[in-house]
Enzyme design. Structure first.
Site, PDB file in Angstrom:
ATOM      1  N   GLY A  82     -35.001 -36.294  53.808  1.00 60.78           N
ATOM      2  CA  GLY A  82     -33.936 -35.525  53.181  1.00 60.78           C
ATOM      3  C   GLY A  82     -33.398 -36.108  51.880  1.00 60.78           C
ATOM      4  O   GLY A  82     -32.493 -35.540  51.266  1.00 60.78           O
ATOM      5  N   GLY A  83     -33.927 -37.267  51.475  1.00 61.88           N
ATOM      6  CA  GLY A  83     -33.524 -37.846  50.201  1.00 61.88           C
ATOM      7  C   GLY A  83     -32.129 -38.448  50.200  1.00 61.88           C
ATOM      8  O   GLY A  83     -31.521 -38.649  49.148  1.00 61.88           O
ATOM      9  N   ASN A  87     -43.759 -39.933  56.447  1.00 60.59           N
ATOM     10  CA  ASN A  87     -42.466 -39.292  56.706  1.00 60.59           C
ATOM     11  C   ASN A  87     -41.632 -39.253  55.431  1.00 60.59           C
ATOM     12  O   ASN A  87     -40.828 -38.342  55.228  1.00 60.59           O
ATOM     13  CB  ASN A  87     -41.658 -40.119  57.720  1.00 60.59           C
ATOM     14  CG  ASN A  87     -41.953 -39.742  59.155  1.00 60.59           C
ATOM     15  OD1 ASN A  87     -42.858 -38.969  59.421  1.00 60.59           O
ATOM     16  ND2 ASN A  87     -41.183 -40.307  60.067  1.00 60.59           N
ATOM     17  N   ARG A 121     -25.221 -39.919  65.500  1.00 62.21           N
ATOM     18  CA  ARG A 121     -26.218 -38.935  65.936  1.00 62.21           C
ATOM     19  C   ARG A 121     -26.337 -38.822  67.445  1.00 62.21           C
ATOM     20  O   ARG A 121     -26.479 -37.731  67.979  1.00 62.21           O
ATOM     21  CB  ARG A 121     -27.578 -39.308  65.347  1.00 62.21           C
ATOM     22  CG  ARG A 121     -27.601 -39.040  63.875  1.00 62.21           C
ATOM     23  CD  ARG A 121     -28.876 -39.474  63.236  1.00 62.21           C
ATOM     24  NE  ARG A 121     -28.860 -39.072  61.843  1.00 62.21           N
ATOM     25  CZ  ARG A 121     -29.814 -39.363  60.975  1.00 62.21           C
ATOM     26  NH1 ARG A 121     -30.862 -40.064  61.358  1.00 62.21           N
ATOM     27  NH2 ARG A 121     -29.719 -38.954  59.741  1.00 62.21           N
ATOM     28  N   ILE A 142     -33.801 -45.251  54.288  1.00 65.88           N
ATOM     29  CA  ILE A 142     -34.343 -45.503  52.936  1.00 65.88           C
ATOM     30  C   ILE A 142     -34.022 -46.938  52.494  1.00 65.88           C
ATOM     31  O   ILE A 142     -34.928 -47.667  52.102  1.00 65.88           O
ATOM     32  CB  ILE A 142     -33.873 -44.449  51.901  1.00 65.88           C
ATOM     33  CG1 ILE A 142     -34.311 -43.045  52.336  1.00 65.88           C
ATOM     34  CG2 ILE A 142     -34.432 -44.782  50.516  1.00 65.88           C
ATOM     35  CD1 ILE A 142     -33.978 -41.934  51.340  1.00 65.88           C
ATOM     36  N   GLU A 190     -39.999 -48.122  59.496  1.00 63.20           N
ATOM     37  CA  GLU A 190     -39.815 -47.538  60.823  1.00 63.20           C
ATOM     38  C   GLU A 190     -40.735 -48.143  61.888  1.00 63.20           C
ATOM     39  O   GLU A 190     -40.478 -48.012  63.078  1.00 63.20           O
ATOM     40  CB  GLU A 190     -40.011 -46.010  60.742  1.00 63.20           C
ATOM     41  CG  GLU A 190     -39.388 -45.283  61.915  1.00 63.20           C
ATOM     42  CD  GLU A 190     -39.451 -43.765  61.788  1.00 63.20           C
ATOM     43  OE1 GLU A 190     -39.510 -43.245  60.657  1.00 63.20           O
ATOM     44  OE2 GLU A 190     -39.427 -43.103  62.846  1.00 63.20           O
TER      45      GLU A 190
HETATM   46  C1  LIG Z   1     -37.678 -34.900  58.060  1.00 61.86           C
HETATM   47  C2  LIG Z   1     -37.070 -36.255  57.920  1.00 61.86           C
HETATM   48  C3  LIG Z   1     -35.925 -36.436  57.151  1.00 61.86           C
HETATM   49  C4  LIG Z   1     -35.371 -37.707  57.005  1.00 61.86           C
HETATM   50  N1  LIG Z   1     -34.306 -37.872  56.188  1.00 61.86           N
HETATM   51  C5  LIG Z   1     -33.843 -39.110  55.944  1.00 61.86           C
HETATM   52  C6  LIG Z   1     -32.841 -39.320  54.945  1.00 61.86           C
HETATM   53  O1  LIG Z   1     -32.394 -38.374  54.285  1.00 61.86           O
HETATM   54  N2  LIG Z   1     -32.423 -40.594  54.728  1.00 61.86           N
HETATM   55  C7  LIG Z   1     -32.938 -41.667  55.410  1.00 61.86           C
HETATM   56  O2  LIG Z   1     -32.530 -42.791  55.141  1.00 61.86           O
HETATM   57  N3  LIG Z   1     -33.914 -41.499  56.334  1.00 61.86           N
HETATM   58  C8  LIG Z   1     -34.382 -40.256  56.602  1.00 61.86           C
HETATM   59  N4  LIG Z   1     -35.405 -40.088  57.495  1.00 61.86           N
HETATM   60  C9  LIG Z   1     -36.065 -41.269  58.067  1.00 61.86           C
HETATM   61  C10 LIG Z   1     -37.030 -41.873  57.050  1.00 61.86           C
HETATM   62  O3  LIG Z   1     -37.535 -40.884  56.198  1.00 61.86           O
HETATM   63  C11 LIG Z   1     -38.205 -42.570  57.702  1.00 61.86           C
HETATM   64  O4  LIG Z   1     -37.742 -43.468  58.649  1.00 61.86           O
HETATM   65  C12 LIG Z   1     -38.990 -43.322  56.619  1.00 61.86           C
HETATM   66  O5  LIG Z   1     -39.544 -42.395  55.709  1.00 61.86           O
HETATM   67  C13 LIG Z   1     -40.096 -44.186  57.188  1.00 61.86           C
HETATM   68  O6  LIG Z   1     -40.756 -44.798  56.094  1.00 61.86           O
HETATM   69  P1  LIG Z   1     -41.919 -45.818  56.324  1.00 61.86           P
HETATM   70  O7  LIG Z   1     -42.258 -46.389  55.003  1.00 61.86           O
HETATM   71  O8  LIG Z   1     -41.555 -46.755  57.404  1.00 61.86           O
HETATM   72  O9  LIG Z   1     -43.108 -44.920  56.916  1.00 61.86           O
HETATM   73  P2  LIG Z   1     -43.701 -43.504  56.462  1.00 61.86           P
HETATM   74  O10 LIG Z   1     -43.033 -42.949  55.292  1.00 61.86           O
HETATM   75  O11 LIG Z   1     -43.805 -42.667  57.669  1.00 61.86           O
HETATM   76  O12 LIG Z   1     -45.159 -43.918  55.970  1.00 61.86           O
HETATM   77  C14 LIG Z   1     -46.107 -44.433  56.851  1.00 61.86           C
HETATM   78  C15 LIG Z   1     -47.492 -44.120  56.326  1.00 61.86           C
HETATM   79  O13 LIG Z   1     -48.438 -44.890  57.045  1.00 61.86           O
HETATM   80  C16 LIG Z   1     -49.592 -44.109  57.279  1.00 61.86           C
HETATM   81  N5  LIG Z   1     -50.271 -44.635  58.449  1.00 61.86           N
HETATM   82  C17 LIG Z   1     -49.884 -44.586  59.746  1.00 61.86           C
HETATM   83  N6  LIG Z   1     -50.785 -45.214  60.531  1.00 61.86           N
HETATM   84  C18 LIG Z   1     -51.779 -45.662  59.717  1.00 61.86           C
HETATM   85  C19 LIG Z   1     -52.994 -46.375  59.934  1.00 61.86           C
HETATM   86  N7  LIG Z   1     -53.384 -46.737  61.156  1.00 61.86           N
HETATM   87  N8  LIG Z   1     -53.768 -46.659  58.850  1.00 61.86           N
HETATM   88  C20 LIG Z   1     -53.395 -46.258  57.600  1.00 61.86           C
HETATM   89  N9  LIG Z   1     -52.255 -45.588  57.345  1.00 61.86           N
HETATM   90  C21 LIG Z   1     -51.457 -45.294  58.389  1.00 61.86           C
HETATM   91  C22 LIG Z   1     -49.071 -42.707  57.456  1.00 61.86           C
HETATM   92  O14 LIG Z   1     -50.074 -41.758  57.143  1.00 61.86           O
HETATM   93  C23 LIG Z   1     -47.901 -42.664  56.490  1.00 61.86           C
HETATM   94  O15 LIG Z   1     -48.277 -42.137  55.238  1.00 61.86           O
HETATM   95  C24 LIG Z   1     -35.961 -38.807  57.669  1.00 61.86           C
HETATM   96  C25 LIG Z   1     -37.104 -38.620  58.447  1.00 61.86           C
HETATM   97  C26 LIG Z   1     -37.660 -37.355  58.579  1.00 61.86           C
HETATM   98  C27 LIG Z   1     -38.898 -37.184  59.404  1.00 61.86           C
END
Ligand SMILES: Cc1cc2nc3c(=O)[nH]c(=O)nc-3n(C[C@H](O)[C@H](O)[C@H](O)COP(=O)(O)OP(=O)(O)OC[C@H]3O[C@@H](n4cnc5c(N)ncnc54)[C@H](O)[C@@H]3O)c2cc1C
Lengths: 131, 508
Positions: free
Chosen positions: B89-90, B84, B335, B491, B475
């Site tokens: 949105g950065g 994600n 939200r 972030i 997340e």
């Molecule tokens: C479109 C969009 C815009 C957003 N804008 C904002 C913003 O501007 N500011 C903000 O603070 N938040 C924003 N958010 C929320 C935020 O981006 C996410 O909550 C955050 O990126 C989650 O990061 P993460 O490291 O937890 O997981 P992710 O970035 O989702 O990474 C998880 C990774 O784990 C991998 N994975 C999953 N299951 C497995 C498995 N079983 N084995 C191996 N790999 C696996 C996936 O392929 C993925 O690459 C936004 C979210 C979205 C969708």
């Protein structure tokens, strides 16, 4: 041999074949023996050299990611599809989300139709993209 | 031409012929999670193993390297990195930041926490929030060190009491992910794609010793990959993100979130790793709090362009019910408040009636997304109110009166209709020409997940103690945000908890 030289040699021999047989229709999905393949890779099929992409000559699985760069030069590829500054990250070969890290087969199908990874979320124009 | 097999050898990650063998193996009975260590055949051995390459995973890997780890590997099941995070949105909230100091804005970790607690409606974990807010500057610094560039001004997003949100110049999380991926490569951190985490492996003492990873997994192409048991000396970090794209799981929590509700997430948000943590005893928290984004648009797929556009512009715009020509919400409420207000707008037959958001062209053009919105025809520009009302079939006179009334609030600084904080709208009257978009919520973020403590340790439900060797952040975890997460707070959550996990692991 450097990859670029490999490509040059290939292009020369490939062009020779294409011109000779006058079958050039760039990028089309065509039948080569038992397999569908791309017309721009006709020479590879004519030579039965499945292993130019796959691990062996009787493949049963997908080729390694980025094997295409054995022949296609990455730097030239990025240049070939470069776009003006305000659209620079729309370059499929050096893009916004992944830079140069998307495996070729995620957009280019070899034996099947191509599905552009970006298309689900964007409608950027790529006039030279072959389905 | 023989040396061609060596070219780019580092990028030719697996012999994919493994893929087919793997499919056969996986068809057999699945291994139990509790395997005696003596019986496990380890295929690989590393110091730190991270699952997932979003903000959380990459921040953890870089921090672990900084603390002296020399053998770090990050696995991702997709063919590329960033989950994600690279579509995000950065927007990045940081209290007490350098830009706030430059602009004389008073803020503190406590103040940011208080804003979040309010949005969390009493269910947010304050200790986690305060921990993240207190370390957000370190996370910001990590991105700056990697080469991320930010817009030179701060934004005040919905539910935040002061402007404290940075945004990357690309208006996309990719502006952070690409530099972090580069940084990992520079530091010698191993990044492996098409590697799917399947299950945890414990030793006799009940400590997580490693994991079974399917190598050569092809997402969406029916190739399951070859299982390899990977050992991790200092434990395992699960950073696999949310489950917004797992319709079964999300609609089990909230039956309204059927497959008909679109999502802003890419298809990798499956939540399977979260389910594996629950299977070994992690505590499920807040699973039904699944956030929909009130700034999304029914006129494009996913997050699209309108989301960032609206996030920036809501503060100085009016959202209008097209039926009445009247406002129906505080445009910068949190939200959930806004999504609920939008979802209540219906035609007589119950079908959705998306509202329009009207902004002055002069103000909208200050943000780079306006051009995209117009170019891709998901927003429209009008020179007069008459053209606007004709296009959307809005009653002209009530709308005229509404805008006049609202402009009075801009002048007085007090929104008597909905109590919107007018600080960011100062001097920004609604005037022609106008730019207009339509809004409708989309499934965006999963507040729920596995319970962790402030050391990023996963809590077990058998004894309410940390499960030894198991860490999680981002997340995939739950609790921090309660009912509703404020924008730009993921972030800092992800990056700080990733860094925290690394710190805890390096002490183990
Ligand atoms: C479109 C969009 C815009 C957003 N804008 C904002 C913003 O501007 N500011 C903000 O603070 N938040 C924003 N958010 C929320 C935020 O981006 C996410 O909550 C955050 O990126 C989650 O990061 P993460 O490291 O937890 O997981 P992710 O970035 O989702 O990474 C998880 C990774 O784990 C991998 N994975 C999953 N299951 C497995 C498995 N079983 N084995 C191996 N790999 C696996 C996936 O392929 C993925 O690459 C936004 C979210 C979205 C969708």
């Amino acid at each position: 041999m450097k990859p670029q030289m490999i490509l040059t040699v290939f292009i020369m021999s490939a062009l020779a074949v294409f011109t000779a047989e006058n079958t050039f229709s760039a990028g089309a999905l065509k039948q080569f023996g038992d397999h569908m393949g791309r017309s721009h890779h006709a020479l590879l099929y004519k030579r039965q050299s499945c292993d130019s992409c796959h691990e062996n000559s009787e493949p049963t699985a997908f080729p390694a990611d980025f094997v295409c760069l054995d022949c296609h030069d990455e730097v030239e590829l990025v240049q070939a599809t470069a776009r003006p500054e305000e659209e620079k990250w729309q370059n499929p070969h050096n893009n916004m989300h992944y830079g140069k890290d998307v495996p070729c087969m995620e957009c280019h199908g070899e034996h099947r139709e191509s599905e552009l990874l970006c298309a689900g979320c964007h409608s950027f124009d790529y006039p030279d993209f072959k389905k | 031409m023989d040396n061609k097999k060596d070219y780019q050898a580092d990028r030719r990650r697996f012999l994919v012929s493994m893929g087919v063998a793997g499919a056969a193996t996986l068809a057999g009975p699945s291994l139990s999670a509790m395997v005696n260590e003596g019986e496990v055949e380890w295929g690989e051995d590393h110091e730190i193993v991270v699952i997932g390459s979003g903000f959380t995973g990459l921040a953890a890997a870089i921090e672990a390297h900084k603390l002296g780890a020399t053998d770090i590997v990050v696995y991702d099941m997709m063919p590329y990195f960033g989950g994600n995070s690279t579509y995000n949105g950065g927007l990045f909230a940081v209290p007490d930041s350098p830009l706030q100091k430059e602009n004389g804005i008073e803020d503190s970790p406590e103040r940011m926490t208080a804003d979040q607690v309010l949005a969390g409606r009493g269910l947010a974990y304050q200790d986690l929030l305060l921990h993240v807010a207190s370390h957000a500057n370190e996370a910001l610094q990590m991105t700056l060190d990697a080469g991320t560039e930010y817009l030179p001004y701060l934004q005040q997003l919905g539910g935040h009491s002061v402007p404290r949100t940075y945004q990357t110049i690309e208006a996309c999380g990719a502006g952070i992910i690409r530099p972090l991926v580069e940084q990992c490569r520079k530091l010698g951190i191993k990044l492996v794609t098409r590697a799917k985490f399947k299950r945890l492996i414990f030793n006799k003492e009940g400590t997580v010793e490693g994991a079974e990873i399917a190598m050569g997994y092809y997402f969406g192409r029916d190739v399951d990959g070859t299982p390899v048991n990977v050992r991790s000396k200092r434990g395992l970090l699960i950073a696999t993100g949310g489950f917004a794209r797992n319709v079964g799981l999300r609609s089990a929590q909230d039956p309204t979130l059927t497959e008909e509700v679109p999502s802003t997430n890419p298809p990798s948000a499956t939540g399977e790793a979260l389910l594996e943590m629950f299977r070994v005893g992690a505590v499920p928290v807040h699973m039904a709090y699944i956030q929909t984004g009130p700034w999304a648009s029914p006129d494009e797929d996913g997050f699209g362009y309108v989301s960032n556009y609206s996030i920036y512009n809501f503060a100085h715009s009016v959202s209008i019910n097209v039926r009445t020509g009247k406002r129906f919400m505080n445009e910068i409420a949190d939200r959930k408040t806004r999504s609920d207000a939008q979802l209540a707008l219906r035609n007589d037959d119950g079908s959705p009636l998306p509202p329009i958001t009207i902004t002055s062209f002069e103000d909208a053009k200050e943000h780079p997304t306006m051009e995209k919105v117009l170019k891709y025809k998901v927003g429209w520009k009008f020179d007069t109110l008459e053209e606007l009302t004709a296009h959307f079939n809005v009653p002209l006179e009530p709308l005229k009166a509404q805008i006049e009334e609202y402009n009075g609030y801009v002048k007085s600084g007090m929104d008597e209709q909905f109590g919107k904080p007018m600080g960011k709208a100062e001097g920004k009257y609604i005037r022609a020409p106008f730019v207009v978009v339509r809004n409708w919520p989309k499934v965006h973020y999963c507040q729920g997940g596995a319970q962790i403590d402030v050391h990023a340790r996963v809590i077990g439900s058998d004894n309410w103690q940390p499960i030894p060797g198991l860490y999680a952040g981002g997340e995939v975890t739950g609790g921090m945000h309660g009912v509703s997460r404020l924008g730009s707070c993921s972030i800092p959550d992800c990056m700080v908890m990733g860094m925290t996990a690394a710190r805890t692991m390096m002490k183990s």
